[in-house]
Design a protein around this motif. Structure first.
Motif, mmCIF file in Angstrom:
data_model
loop_
_atom_site.group_PDB
_atom_site.id
_atom_site.type_symbol
_atom_site.label_atom_id
_atom_site.label_comp_id
_atom_site.label_asym_id
_atom_site.label_seq_id
_atom_site.Cartn_x
_atom_site.Cartn_y
_atom_site.Cartn_z
ATOM 1 N N LEU A 490 0.835 -1.195 0.000
ATOM 2 C CA LEU A 490 0.000 0.000 0.000
ATOM 3 C C LEU A 490 0.871 1.248 0.000
ATOM 4 O O LEU A 490 1.973 1.267 0.570
ATOM 5 N N THR A 491 0.357 2.276 -0.623
ATOM 6 C CA THR A 491 1.045 3.554 -0.507
ATOM 7 C C THR A 491 0.863 4.074 0.917
ATOM 8 O O THR A 491 0.003 3.602 1.676
ATOM 9 N N GLU A 492 1.663 5.079 1.246
ATOM 10 C CA GLU A 492 1.544 5.668 2.585
ATOM 11 C C GLU A 492 0.142 6.236 2.794
ATOM 12 O O GLU A 492 -0.426 6.133 3.887
ATOM 13 N N ILE A 493 -0.424 6.786 1.739
ATOM 14 C CA ILE A 493 -1.764 7.367 1.849
ATOM 15 C C ILE A 493 -2.794 6.280 2.112
ATOM 16 O O ILE A 493 -3.670 6.411 2.985
ATOM 17 N N GLU A 494 -2.680 5.173 1.385
ATOM 18 C CA GLU A 494 -3.614 4.061 1.573
ATOM 19 C C GLU A 494 -3.436 3.433 2.955
ATOM 20 O O GLU A 494 -4.412 3.099 3.634
ATOM 21 N N VAL A 696 2.788 9.188 11.912
ATOM 22 C CA VAL A 696 3.259 10.159 10.930
ATOM 23 C C VAL A 696 3.601 9.474 9.606
ATOM 24 O O VAL A 696 3.512 10.084 8.538
ATOM 25 N N ASP A 697 3.996 8.217 9.663
ATOM 26 C CA ASP A 697 4.305 7.471 8.447
ATOM 27 C C ASP A 697 3.867 6.024 8.677
ATOM 28 O O ASP A 697 3.925 5.515 9.804
ATOM 29 N N ALA A 698 3.425 5.388 7.611
ATOM 30 C CA ALA A 698 2.955 4.008 7.743
ATOM 31 C C ALA A 698 3.155 3.278 6.431
ATOM 32 O O ALA A 698 3.093 3.876 5.352
ATOM 33 N N ARG A 699 3.431 1.992 6.523
ATOM 34 C CA ARG A 699 3.460 1.140 5.341
ATOM 35 C C ARG A 699 2.857 -0.207 5.690
ATOM 36 O O ARG A 699 3.036 -0.722 6.799
ATOM 37 N N ILE A 700 2.135 -0.765 4.748
ATOM 38 C CA ILE A 700 1.467 -2.045 4.947
ATOM 39 C C ILE A 700 1.695 -2.897 3.709
ATOM 40 O O ILE A 700 1.458 -2.455 2.578
ATOM 41 N N LEU A 701 2.155 -4.121 3.926
ATOM 42 C CA LEU A 701 2.356 -5.094 2.855
ATOM 43 C C LEU A 701 1.305 -6.187 2.997
ATOM 44 O O LEU A 701 1.173 -6.792 4.058
#
Length: 893
Positions: A490-494, A696-701
């Protein structure tokens, strides 16, 4: 699978040895002689088609030729013959089989196929199999030595279970030397059927087993193992030496969390969650086994150290300090008593140095005083040999006194040849003895760690101040859409949007696909923004020089956009770039944290917490735990990190809102519990400023999953599918749901409102209160083996418990026991019927059909309810009660 048939392995009335031989040196010969010579009182049948008699026992050609029921078959024939033999064992309804034969899955594909064939031949017959490729089984209670081990175990209450036959043989050899006894000594081999979970369940139910020690190379059916270990470790120590600690489990991870949670760390977290004490070396395993076999219980860490030399005393104190502990502080009354019997220049403190010329009587006098010293929880007695005293005389003088010592006591006789006899005296007397202060202290601290593990398991968590909600359906739609498009990262926004749907506070974020759009978005945020590259192909933005902070005007925004694009194309020319993300800048945080999760291939989701930011991997200040989490578990997870002490307040920094951090961890836990498709997740950094946290920042695989929640979990989560609202005939509305750990206070409140008669009807005893241990037991339910439903009413936002029913599944899942308790003022309104009916429906859903319970003769309401639901009744032979039973197969509930 049958626990009764497990018992036939360890306490058989009849044993058949298939492959028995009189050829000296053969495995079949050794096993048969071991059985004959071990003191086993049952009948033994050698099975050999070519022999009429072996070692004075009449031989038979096949198992089927035995003219009476066979409990246990020991198979020592070539592996290719084993499937046919197991078929025979199943046909005669043998209870168990020990397959000594090697050549299974350890040899490759052909061996795996043979093992599968063995399982198929045993399928649905109830036959339990130990092995293949194992040393065998020893049981001191039945005098059974169904193995090719060199020795029979001495009787004891310690059970030892190992995958490795070689480790079994080594431990047994050391145990003979140290006079350590065992109740069970089991080599599991390939764990084709009977595995560690089965053994923990079986040994946990045996009152003659005080402690369980295991050597594990790998685990199968991990959820079953965790369920068994969590249940048993509350009542007896479970010690594990897990081999293979160096294997890495985080190669090519797409997130910091993936890189920071190696395989061994996950095992550590799992064992800790299950209340298991993990040791790191073979030596430590044996030392721990020795201490547990002598004195398994410890009430605290306050250790007394008695020595005839200052040096060893300092060594012991230093070893304690490695665990952040110090020797017990002696009370003035103890020092006064010691002053009266010791030389004037003794140490006057702990370590208690009674001087190098200490005689056997001086040691004995000091020990008698320390026996009454209420300030110590354990005692280490050390002796360094001198020409002034015979170490064996000191040991002889202490041996009897120490047998009745009120706290754990252990000894260190330092040296070699001069002290061997003294050590042997202690071993014969059943007193743990070690050859160095460090080994002794490590064993003592292992025992203390177990005590703390049990305390942690029995802590009662409190509920969050407010109920928390999640938008499960929206997240489900988002994840399904992304997996269908194969947009797994996912993008950071998603990712931020997904987190917000589960109530995790996130910083506002927008996508900009051009410099002009970036300027417009920044203007909406009032300038002073952060800009980051937005690409599924660049998960770590800083590595691509793809982050710009503190952009204060439109010119800076345009310039930053172009710079980030150039840097990204240079870093990865083939990357698909969606644009940049724009966020309002936050003021400099007090703390940067990381929260994350990773799907482990064995244990399912694993949650991480620690110090975050770009240095997260370098600083390595993190801890991991298995979900599901509650407030207590979330706090314990944070407490394992260094940053935790700073979060409580550091210099001029405001303390973090710990309740909010607990809540965020609980929300992360629920997210990975609900969605097995989440392979990795990072919230990094999670900023904390003025006490409050924000992602503040996130990433999900994501990764497609064949499993549905909660099948991917190592620990059964709260089963919200059993929540329901009901309306009683009287019109009252109730919320019926599974019990939670946070319900302890409500359960206690309901108990105190019960009449003495209601208490007696439920507990068969005039209890005055539910102890802390009982509250933990009744509310901290393993939903895989027990279901407890509570009836709740809510008035003015305050919940009140009106009743509870539970069905507890017995090990082996063959039957379950029910109980019902309803508040007196709510009797006769149908609450008990609603609760018990739903519990029975859940049992039937789980294919647990045989339900039973004891009901006192005077409990007419419960008797009437049982008859209404179809229970059969008969008078119990053991209690002033009816035994109520029902078989749910084919019954409509």
């Amino acid at each position: 699978m049958s626990i009764a048939n497990m018992d036939k392995i360890f306490n058989p009335s009849t044993v058949a040895v298939i492959g028995a031989s009189d050829r000296e040196g053969s495995i079949g010969s050794v096993i048969l002689k071991n059985l004959i010579n071990s003191g086993y009182k049952g009948e033994i049948y050698p099975v050999n088609p070519h022999k009429m008699e072996i070692y004075g026992l009449k031989a038979v050609k096949t198992v089927a030729a035995i003219d009476k029921p066979v409990d246990l078959c020991v198979i020592a024939t070539p592996i290719r013959t084993v499937p046919g033999i197991v078929k025979e064992c199943s046909h005669i309804k043998a209870g168990g089989a020990i397959i000594i034969s090697a050549g299974g899955k350890e040899t490759g594909q052909e061996g795996r196929a043979l093992e599968q064939e063995i399982l198929e031949q045993a399928n649905h017959s109830g036959l339990r199999i130990v092995g293949p490729n194992c040393l065998g089984v020893l049981s001191s209670r039945s005098g059974l030595n169904a193995s090719f081990a060199r020795y029979m175990t001495e009787p004891g209450r310690l059970a030892f279970v190992s995958q490795s036959g070689a480790v079994c043989a080594a431990i047994l050899d050391l145990a003979v030397k140290e006079h350590i006894g065992f109740s069970h000594f089991v080599s599991l081999g390939s764990t084709l059927d009977v595995d560690f979970g089965d053994m923990v369940d079986y040994l946990g139910c045996d009152p003659e087993v005080s402690s369980i020690v295991m050597y594990i190379e790998s685990l199968t059916q991990i959820r079953k193992f965790m369920s068994a270990a969590r249940a048993v470790s509350r009542i007896k120590p479970v010690i594990v030496f897990k081999a293979g600690r160096s294997k890495a489990g985080a190669k090519a991870a797409a997130s910091h969390t993936g890189a920071m949670t190696g395989e061994d760390a996950v095992y550590d977290a799992a064992f800790k969650r299950a209340g298991i004490l993990r040791v790191k070396t073979f030596e430590e395993l044996f030392d721990c086994a020795e201490l547990l076999s002598r004195r398994p219980r410890l009430s605290g860490p306050a250790l007394g150290i008695l020595t005839n030399s200052g040096g060893p005393g300092v060594m012991a104190a230093d070893a304690l300090s490695d665990y952040q502990m110090e020797p017990a502080l002696l009370l003035p009354e103890t020092i006064k008593k010691l002053d009266a019997i010791l030389p004037a220049h003794w140490s006057k403190g702990n370590p208690i140095d009674i001087i190098g010329d200490a005689t056997a009587s001086r040691y004995s006098d000091a020990v008698k005083i320390l026996k009454d010293a209420r300030e110590i929880n354990g005692l280490l007695i050390m002796l360094a040999p001198t020409a002034l005293v015979d170490p064996s005389l000191v040991a002889e003088g202490l041996a009897e006194e120490l047998k009745q010592f009120p706290v754990p006591v252990f000894t260190t006789w330092l040296g070699g040849r001069d002290v061997e006899k003294g050590r042997d005296i202690f071993n014969q007397a059943g007193i743990p003895t070690f050859d160095s202060p460090e080994r002794a202290i490590r064993a003592f601290m292992d025992l203390y760690r177990f005590t703390k593990n049990v305390e942690m398991l029995q802590e009662l968590p409190s509920a969050l101040p407010t109920k928390i909600h999640f938008d499960h359906d929206a997240v489900s739609r988002l994840i399904s859409e992304k997996i269908e498009r194969q947009e797994y990262l996912l993008t950071e926004i998603e990712a931020s949007h997904l987190l917000s749907l589960y109530g995790i506070p996130v910083n506002r974020i927008e996508l900009a696909a051009s410099p002009e759009e970036a300027v417009l978005k920044a203007r909406d945020f009032g300038c002073n923004v952060a800009m980051k590259i937005c690409s599924r192909d660049i998960p770590h933005k800083s590595d691509a020089n793809g982050v710009r902070l503190g952009l204060m005007d439109e010119a800076a925004v345009r310039s930053a956009y172009n710079d980030i694009m150039d840097a990204a194309r240079k870093y990865k020319p083939d990357a698909v770039i969606l644009g940049v993300s724009i966020q309002p800048m936050r003021l400099s945080p007090d703390f940067e944290l990381i929260m994350g999760a990773k799907m482990d291939e064995d244990f399912g989701p694993v949650i991480l917490f620690g110090m975050g930011g770009v240095m997260a991997e370098a600083l390595k200040d993190r801890a991991i735990s298995l979900p599901p989490l509650n407030r207590l578990l979330a706090r314990n997870l944070m407490g394992e990190t260094k940053v935790y002490s700073m979060l409580k307040g550091y210099r001029n920094l405001k303390p973090a809102n710990m309740v909010q951090l607990e809540e965020i961890l609980i929300r992360v836990s629920q997210l990975v519990t609900d969605f097995p498709e989440i392979a990795e997740m990072d919230i990094n950094p999670l900023h904390v400023r003025d006490g409050n946290a924000m992602a503040v920042d996130a990433r999900i695989l994501l990764k497609p999953s064949l499993q549905k929640s909660p099948a991917h979990m190592a620990i059964s989560p709260y089963p919200n599918r059993y929540e329901t609202h009901v309306t009683l005939k009287c019109g009252d509305k109730l919320f019926i749901r599974p019990i939670r750990p946070e319900d302890a206070s409500m359960l206690s409140e309901m108990f105190h409102a019960l009449s003495p008669q209601s208490v007696y009807f439920r507990f068969f005893s005039p209890l005055k209160q539910l102890s802390h241990w009982m509250l933990a037991k009744f509310t901290q339910v393993d939903y895989d083996r027990e279901m407890a439903l509570v009836a709740i009413t809510e008035t003015g936002g305050v919940e009140k418990m009106l009743g509870v029913a539970r069905v507890i599944t017995m090990p082996g899942r063959e039957k379950a026991e029910f109980s019902v308790l309803v508040a007196d003022t709510w009797h006769g309104k149908g609450i008990g019927a609603e609760l018990l009916t739903k519990c029975l429906q859940i049992s039937k859903e789980r294919e647990i059909y045989d339900i039973y319970g004891l009901v006192l003769y005077e409990n007419t309401n419960m008797i009437a309810l049982g008859k209404k639901l179809g229970f059969q009744m008969k008078r119990s032979q053991e209690a002033h009660a009816y035994e109520m039973t029902i078989n749910l197969k084919g019954v409509t509930i």
